[in-house]
Design a protein around this motif. Structure first.
Motif, PDB file in Angstrom:
ATOM      1  N   ASP A 115       1.061  -1.265   0.234  1.00  0.00           N
ATOM      2  CA  ASP A 115      -0.210  -0.056  -0.186  1.00  0.00           C
ATOM      3  C   ASP A 115       0.421   0.993  -0.035  1.00  0.00           C
ATOM      4  O   ASP A 115       0.291   1.932  -0.659  1.00  0.00           O
ATOM      5  CB  ASP A 115      -0.831   0.216   1.687  1.00  0.00           C
ATOM      6  N   LEU A 171       0.935   4.277  -2.943  1.00  0.00           N
ATOM      7  CA  LEU A 171       0.637   4.866  -2.176  1.00  0.00           C
ATOM      8  C   LEU A 171       1.447   6.548  -3.034  1.00  0.00           C
ATOM      9  O   LEU A 171       0.893   8.100  -3.134  1.00  0.00           O
ATOM     10  CB  LEU A 171       0.386   6.165  -0.916  1.00  0.00           C
ATOM     11  N   CYS A 221      -9.396   4.232  -6.691  1.00  0.00           N
ATOM     12  CA  CYS A 221      -9.979   4.236  -5.206  1.00  0.00           C
ATOM     13  C   CYS A 221      -8.646   5.088  -4.774  1.00  0.00           C
ATOM     14  O   CYS A 221      -8.547   5.338  -3.781  1.00  0.00           O
ATOM     15  CB  CYS A 221      -9.803   2.859  -4.595  1.00  0.00           C
ATOM     16  N   LEU A 222      -7.216   4.564  -5.206  1.00  0.00           N
ATOM     17  CA  LEU A 222      -6.113   4.837  -4.975  1.00  0.00           C
ATOM     18  C   LEU A 222      -6.044   6.314  -4.565  1.00  0.00           C
ATOM     19  O   LEU A 222      -5.879   7.271  -3.990  1.00  0.00           O
ATOM     20  CB  LEU A 222      -5.355   4.868  -5.508  1.00  0.00           C
ATOM     21  N   ASN A 227      -9.072   8.646  -4.846  1.00  0.00           N
ATOM     22  CA  ASN A 227      -9.602   9.480  -3.549  1.00  0.00           C
ATOM     23  C   ASN A 227      -8.964   9.426  -2.486  1.00  0.00           C
ATOM     24  O   ASN A 227      -9.648  10.342  -1.547  1.00  0.00           O
ATOM     25  CB  ASN A 227     -10.657   8.627  -3.069  1.00  0.00           C
ATOM     26  N   GLN A 228      -8.517   7.952  -1.904  1.00  0.00           N
ATOM     27  CA  GLN A 228      -7.663   7.626  -0.517  1.00  0.00           C
ATOM     28  C   GLN A 228      -6.442   8.830  -0.577  1.00  0.00           C
ATOM     29  O   GLN A 228      -6.194   9.774   0.321  1.00  0.00           O
ATOM     30  CB  GLN A 228      -7.120   6.130  -0.820  1.00  0.00           C
ATOM     31  N   MET A 261      -8.732  12.366   0.128  1.00  0.00           N
ATOM     32  CA  MET A 261      -8.772  12.192   1.455  1.00  0.00           C
ATOM     33  C   MET A 261      -7.554  12.393   2.353  1.00  0.00           C
ATOM     34  O   MET A 261      -7.821  13.227   3.755  1.00  0.00           O
ATOM     35  CB  MET A 261      -9.612  11.697   1.175  1.00  0.00           C
ATOM     36  N   SER A 262      -6.230  12.068   2.003  1.00  0.00           N
ATOM     37  CA  SER A 262      -5.521  11.561   2.860  1.00  0.00           C
ATOM     38  C   SER A 262      -4.646  13.253   3.290  1.00  0.00           C
ATOM     39  O   SER A 262      -4.772  13.797   4.210  1.00  0.00           O
ATOM     40  CB  SER A 262      -4.361  10.939   3.358  1.00  0.00           C
TER      41      SER A 262
END
Length: 233
Positions: A105, A109, A124-125, A127-128, A131-132
């Motif tokens: 992961d 990232l 999805c990555l 969006n993650q 958000m981070s």
């Protein structure tokens, strides 16, 4: 009448302690017998009094129960050792897998090992990451706000301290001015007294006494000559 709650501590009185021991021992054996009958369980109770006397109760043979207890305990010890070894092996494997997933992961990232990801996985990555990033910015803004508030507090404190120091400095200056005025006023008074004394000495010199003496001597001479003139006339 409501019965008071019994305090669980050692009974100091010997007679009361012996009576309580007999009652509670009978109640314990009664409960053990009921448990054996109601639940079809093998129950054994060993009890030693404070004097060393043995009391026991067993739903079956006490000897067979003790032998069974020893065998079961030894089996549990052996089983617990092997079970514990298997448990820690499984735990180590689980932790290794978890570490591998975390490393994977982390690489994704930072933009690595993205070849095996599809559009959905990449979305999805993304969006993650957004958000981070949003959470990071919120945390940064909060830290900056806290630092600004802290600096404002320090500024207010320094301003008050500066104001107090300025007030003290003005007070010291005013005291110095008043002290200088007092010193200069005292010097002026002393100078005036000295000048008057000097004027007085100059106003009365010793040379001004001579004409007075001459005037008096001439008057005496005229007074002496006047009778002679009268006599001759």
């Amino acid at each position: 009448m409501v019965r008071g709650k019994t305090v669980i501590k050692r009974i100091e009185d010997t007679t009361s302690r012996q009576v309580t021991f007999s009652k509670r021992r009978s109640g314990l054996f009664k409960k053990a017998n009921e448990l054996a009958i109601l639940c079809d369980a093998q129950v054994g109770v060993l009890l030693f009094s404070s004097t060393g006397r043995l009391y026991d109760f067993s739903s079956t043979s006490m000897k067979s129960m003790i032998e069974r207890y020893n065998q079961t305990k030894e089996g549990h010890q052996l089983m617990s050792a092997s079970t514990e070894s298997k448990f820690w092996q499984a735990e180590a494997a689980r932790l290794r897998q978890q570490l591998h997933n975390l490393q994977e992961d982390h690489r994704q990232l930072v933009g690595q090992n993205l070849s095996g990801l599809g559009v959905k996985d990449l979305k999805c990555l993304e969006n993650q990451l957004e958000m981070s990033l949003h959470s990071i910015r919120l945390k940064k803004d909060q830290l900056m706000i806290d630092q600004i508030q802290e600096l404002n507090k320090k500024e207010s404190i320094l301003h008050e301290e500066n104001k107090e120091l300025r007030h003290k400095l003005n007070s010291i200056r005013q005291e110095n001015v008043n002290l200088q005025k007092k010193v200069h006023g005292q010097i002026g008074v002393d100078g005036g007294q000295n000048s008057s004394a000097i004027d007085y000495n100059i106003a009365v010199p010793e040379e001004d006494m001579t004409p007075v003496r001459l005037g008096l001597s001439q008057a005496q001479h005229v007074a002496k000559e006047k009778p002679e003139a009268t006599a001759s006339g």
